[in-house]
Design an enzyme around this catalytic site. Structure first.
Site, PDB file in Angstrom:
ATOM      1  N   PHE A 143       0.814  -1.226   0.000  1.00 54.47           N
ATOM      2  CA  PHE A 143       0.000   0.000   0.000  1.00 54.47           C
ATOM      3  C   PHE A 143       0.843   1.270   0.000  1.00 54.47           C
ATOM      4  O   PHE A 143       0.352   2.322  -0.409  1.00 54.47           O
ATOM      5  CB  PHE A 143      -0.895   0.056   1.253  1.00 54.47           C
ATOM      6  CG  PHE A 143      -1.838  -1.091   1.360  1.00 54.47           C
ATOM      7  CD1 PHE A 143      -3.006  -1.111   0.614  1.00 54.47           C
ATOM      8  CD2 PHE A 143      -1.562  -2.169   2.187  1.00 54.47           C
ATOM      9  CE1 PHE A 143      -3.872  -2.180   0.692  1.00 54.47           C
ATOM     10  CE2 PHE A 143      -2.424  -3.242   2.271  1.00 54.47           C
ATOM     11  CZ  PHE A 143      -3.584  -3.247   1.529  1.00 54.47           C
TER      12      PHE A 143
ATOM     13  N   ALA B 103       2.433   4.442  -0.454  1.00 50.34           N
ATOM     14  CA  ALA B 103       2.483   5.320  -1.634  1.00 50.34           C
ATOM     15  C   ALA B 103       1.937   6.684  -1.262  1.00 50.34           C
ATOM     16  O   ALA B 103       1.180   6.820  -0.291  1.00 50.34           O
ATOM     17  CB  ALA B 103       1.640   4.748  -2.772  1.00 50.34           C
TER      18      ALA B 103
ATOM     19  N   SER C  60      -0.720   9.521  -2.530  1.00 47.78           N
ATOM     20  CA  SER C  60      -1.941   9.304  -3.317  1.00 47.78           C
ATOM     21  C   SER C  60      -2.772  10.562  -3.562  1.00 47.78           C
ATOM     22  O   SER C  60      -3.944  10.461  -3.891  1.00 47.78           O
ATOM     23  CB  SER C  60      -2.807   8.248  -2.628  1.00 47.78           C
ATOM     24  OG  SER C  60      -3.208   8.723  -1.362  1.00 47.78           O
TER      25      SER C  60
ATOM     26  N   TYR D  45      -0.138  10.867 -10.318  1.00 42.58           N
ATOM     27  CA  TYR D  45      -0.468   9.779  -9.398  1.00 42.58           C
ATOM     28  C   TYR D  45      -0.892   8.529 -10.177  1.00 42.58           C
ATOM     29  O   TYR D  45      -0.349   7.430  -9.980  1.00 42.58           O
ATOM     30  CB  TYR D  45      -1.581  10.226  -8.437  1.00 42.58           C
ATOM     31  CG  TYR D  45      -2.194   9.093  -7.669  1.00 42.58           C
ATOM     32  CD1 TYR D  45      -1.431   8.365  -6.762  1.00 42.58           C
ATOM     33  CD2 TYR D  45      -3.531   8.733  -7.855  1.00 42.58           C
ATOM     34  CE1 TYR D  45      -1.992   7.303  -6.067  1.00 42.58           C
ATOM     35  CE2 TYR D  45      -4.091   7.688  -7.162  1.00 42.58           C
ATOM     36  CZ  TYR D  45      -3.318   6.972  -6.269  1.00 42.58           C
ATOM     37  OH  TYR D  45      -3.870   5.923  -5.584  1.00 42.58           O
TER      38      TYR D  45
ATOM     39  N   LYS E 264       1.043   4.641 -10.730  1.00 42.73           N
ATOM     40  CA  LYS E 264       0.416   3.330 -10.458  1.00 42.73           C
ATOM     41  C   LYS E 264       0.398   2.465 -11.716  1.00 42.73           C
ATOM     42  O   LYS E 264       0.588   1.246 -11.648  1.00 42.73           O
ATOM     43  CB  LYS E 264      -1.003   3.536  -9.908  1.00 42.73           C
ATOM     44  CG  LYS E 264      -1.046   4.191  -8.525  1.00 42.73           C
ATOM     45  CD  LYS E 264      -0.670   3.205  -7.419  1.00 42.73           C
ATOM     46  CE  LYS E 264      -0.734   3.827  -6.048  1.00 42.73           C
ATOM     47  NZ  LYS E 264      -0.561   2.856  -4.962  1.00 42.73           N
TER      48      LYS E 264
ATOM     49  N   HIS F 255     -10.675  14.142   0.857  1.00 37.67           N
ATOM     50  CA  HIS F 255     -11.761  13.296   0.358  1.00 37.67           C
ATOM     51  C   HIS F 255     -13.143  13.789   0.777  1.00 37.67           C
ATOM     52  O   HIS F 255     -13.305  14.435   1.822  1.00 37.67           O
ATOM     53  CB  HIS F 255     -11.556  11.840   0.806  1.00 37.67           C
ATOM     54  CG  HIS F 255     -10.354  11.221   0.171  1.00 37.67           C
ATOM     55  ND1 HIS F 255      -9.277  10.787   0.884  1.00 37.67           N
ATOM     56  CD2 HIS F 255     -10.064  11.000  -1.125  1.00 37.67           C
ATOM     57  CE1 HIS F 255      -8.360  10.314   0.057  1.00 37.67           C
ATOM     58  NE2 HIS F 255      -8.820  10.428  -1.171  1.00 37.67           N
TER      59      HIS F 255
HETATM   60  N1  UFG Z   1     -15.370  16.892  -3.400  1.00 38.56           N
HETATM   61  C1  UFG Z   1     -16.000  18.035  -2.982  1.00 38.56           C
HETATM   62  N2  UFG Z   1     -15.556  18.622  -1.841  1.00 38.56           N
HETATM   63  C2  UFG Z   1     -14.534  18.126  -1.091  1.00 38.56           C
HETATM   64  C3  UFG Z   1     -13.905  16.942  -1.522  1.00 38.56           C
HETATM   65  C4  UFG Z   1     -14.342  16.344  -2.688  1.00 38.56           C
HETATM   66  O1  UFG Z   1     -16.928  18.525  -3.621  1.00 38.56           O
HETATM   67  O2  UFG Z   1     -14.190  18.717  -0.058  1.00 38.56           O
HETATM   68  C5  UFG Z   1     -15.840  16.231  -4.634  1.00 38.56           C
HETATM   69  C6  UFG Z   1     -14.747  16.131  -5.687  1.00 38.56           C
HETATM   70  O3  UFG Z   1     -14.673  17.322  -6.437  1.00 38.56           O
HETATM   71  C7  UFG Z   1     -15.201  14.916  -6.470  1.00 38.56           C
HETATM   72  C8  UFG Z   1     -15.872  14.017  -5.418  1.00 38.56           C
HETATM   73  O4  UFG Z   1     -16.180  14.899  -4.326  1.00 38.56           O
HETATM   74  O5  UFG Z   1     -16.162  15.298  -7.384  1.00 38.56           O
HETATM   75  C9  UFG Z   1     -14.978  12.906  -4.908  1.00 38.56           C
HETATM   76  O6  UFG Z   1     -13.723  13.464  -4.523  1.00 38.56           O
HETATM   77  P1  UFG Z   1     -12.640  12.695  -3.631  1.00 38.56           P
HETATM   78  O7  UFG Z   1     -11.486  13.626  -3.443  1.00 38.56           O
HETATM   79  O8  UFG Z   1     -13.274  12.136  -2.416  1.00 38.56           O
HETATM   80  O9  UFG Z   1     -12.224  11.472  -4.536  1.00 38.56           O
HETATM   81  P2  UFG Z   1     -11.660  11.446  -6.035  1.00 38.56           P
HETATM   82  O10 UFG Z   1     -12.743  10.852  -6.881  1.00 38.56           O
HETATM   83  O11 UFG Z   1     -11.108  12.743  -6.478  1.00 38.56           O
HETATM   84  O12 UFG Z   1     -10.376  10.544  -5.843  1.00 38.56           O
HETATM   85  C10 UFG Z   1     -10.423   9.181  -5.668  1.00 38.56           C
HETATM   86  C11 UFG Z   1      -9.241   8.728  -4.843  1.00 38.56           C
HETATM   87  C12 UFG Z   1      -7.956   9.020  -5.566  1.00 38.56           C
HETATM   88  C13 UFG Z   1      -7.993   8.416  -6.930  1.00 38.56           C
HETATM   89  C14 UFG Z   1      -9.229   8.869  -7.668  1.00 38.56           C
HETATM   90  C15 UFG Z   1      -9.380   8.159  -8.969  1.00 38.56           C
HETATM   91  O13 UFG Z   1      -9.236   9.379  -3.604  1.00 38.56           O
HETATM   92  O14 UFG Z   1      -6.871   8.493  -4.842  1.00 38.56           O
HETATM   93  O15 UFG Z   1     -10.387   8.569  -6.904  1.00 38.56           O
HETATM   94  O16 UFG Z   1      -9.961   9.008  -9.883  1.00 38.56           O
HETATM   95  F1  UFG Z   1      -6.925   8.790  -7.636  1.00 38.56           F
END
Ligand code: UFG
Length: 338
Positions: free
Chosen positions: A81, A83, A85, A149, A153, A197
């Site tokens: 795991f 890494a 990210s 990122y 991977k 997240h």
């Molecule tokens: N979002 C918000 N507000 C926040 C955080 C996130 O509106 O405070 C939105 C983002 O814009 C996105 C959605 O919620 O539309 C999900 O965002 P996350 O950051 O929770 O997750 P991601 O889809 O961006 O990322 C995840 C993993 C990454 C991986 C990616 C693959 O966390 O490690 O999926 O596309 F690379």
């Protein structure tokens, strides 16, 4: 003995619990840059009778650190795991990501080969697919990552293919969609600083002193204008790693699987579910799109079901509930300085 790199982190720690539950002895290798010693201590306390769980502090970028683990323990297989990210950070500072993720993994593989360890389960990502050509995304979807990122991977996946052909080192690459939730007994959970997240950020905003939740982008071509993601529960995800390990143990060949639910939820839907689960009216601020966010990412998870016998069981609400219990504990501990 199973070596778990990054076992002090969010996904790694839940996997350590799943491995212990499945009867494995585990040694955790982590540099504690993003992982937490408190998590290691919690894991050490929950070990079942007669089972071993050890911790070695070390960095994959130092070959001698990881080699010493293989010298000390009889390692049967590795679950990897460790890494970086964060997508945005990876674009701003690619060198940091190539060194840690790619070079670090090469050191790990080097130590494995030197010690004749030929099985690895690797934490890959939906980010290797890039902007989807179609959804749900199956494993045959082209891998065209759009950020560093995802590229790191994918490079590792490619390296693993070559190492299988040349050295017989078999790998299972698990491509995660959006991992959510926490341990159902509230022992470990998501603990990132800073947190980027969606679910933890919504939940954190409900505590006094928490930042107002910012919703990034309401003009996407989706059902309600916000991004759609496939939220997979962390305990379901951890179980897939145990199955992948067993698959390799039973002679399974190098393979790769999506880990998701086959269902998508929009940011607005997740937000409403968080309000329902917490029973709170949560304030939100609508903001412009966050750079690099694809509109929709949903996994086709049939392959993992068929080949590994994996069945994700937990709902989005269960993930939110466990994530909330964990956030309450984390906030309380931070307040108490524990
Ligand atoms: N979002 C918000 N507000 C926040 C955080 C996130 O509106 O405070 C939105 C983002 O814009 C996105 C959605 O919620 O539309 C999900 O965002 P996350 O950051 O929770 O997750 P991601 O889809 O961006 O990322 C995840 C993993 C990454 C991986 C990616 C693959 O966390 O490690 O999926 O596309 F690379």
């Amino acid at each position: 003995m199973i070596l778990v790199t990054g076992g002090a982190g969010y996904i790694g720690s839940h996997n350590v619990i799943a491995l212990l539950n499945a009867g494995y002895d585990v040694v955790i290798f982590d540099n504690l840059e993003l992982g937490h010693i408190e998590t290691v201590n919690t894991l050490k306390n929950i070990v079942s009778k007669g089972k071993v769980i050890d911790f070695i502090k070390g960095d994959l970028q130092n070959l001698s650190d990881i080699e010493s683990v293989f010298e000390k323990y009889q390692i049967d297989a590795v679950v990897h795991f460790a890494a970086y990210s964060q997508v945005a950070e990876s674009v701003k500072n690619p060198q940091k990501y190539y060194f840690n993720n790619v070079y670090g993994t090469m050191n790990l593989l080097c130590a494995m080969l030197k010690n004749d360890v030929k099985r690895i389960v690797f934490s890959s990502t939906a980010a290797t697919y890039g902007e989807p050509d179609y959804v749900p995304i199956d494993e045959n979807h082209p891998q065209k990552p759009i950020n560093t990122y995802g590229k790191t991977k994918l490079m590792i996946e490619n390296i693993m293919d070559d190492y299988d052909k040349a050295y017989g080192l078999r790998s299972v690459r698990l491509r995660y969609f959006n991992v959510a939730g926490a341990d159902s007994q509230n022992r470990v959970g998501e603990w990132h600083e800073p947190e980027t997240h969606l679910i933890p950020n919504i939940l954190k905003s409900t505590f006094s002193g928490g930042k107002t939740f910012q919703m990034f982008g309401t003009d996407y071509p989706t059902k309600d204008g916000t991004c759609v993601r496939d939220y997979i529960n962390i305990e379901d995800l951890a179980n897939a790693h145990v199955l992948a390990l067993k698959y390799l143990e039973h002679g399974g060949s190098t393979n790769y699987f999506n880990l998701g639910t086959n269902e998508g939820n929009s940011v607005k839907e997740v937000f409403v579910s968080c309000e329902n689960v917490t029973g709170k009216n949560i304030t939100l601020e609508e903001k412009p799109r966050r750079e690099g966010d694809p509109a929709t990412l949903i996994a086709d998870n049939k392959k993992a079901k068929t080949d590994l016998g994996w069945v994700p069981e937990k709902s989005l609400n269960e993930s939110i509930k466990t994530a909330y219990d964990w956030e309450c504990k984390l906030t309380e501990n931070i307040k108490l300085g524990v």
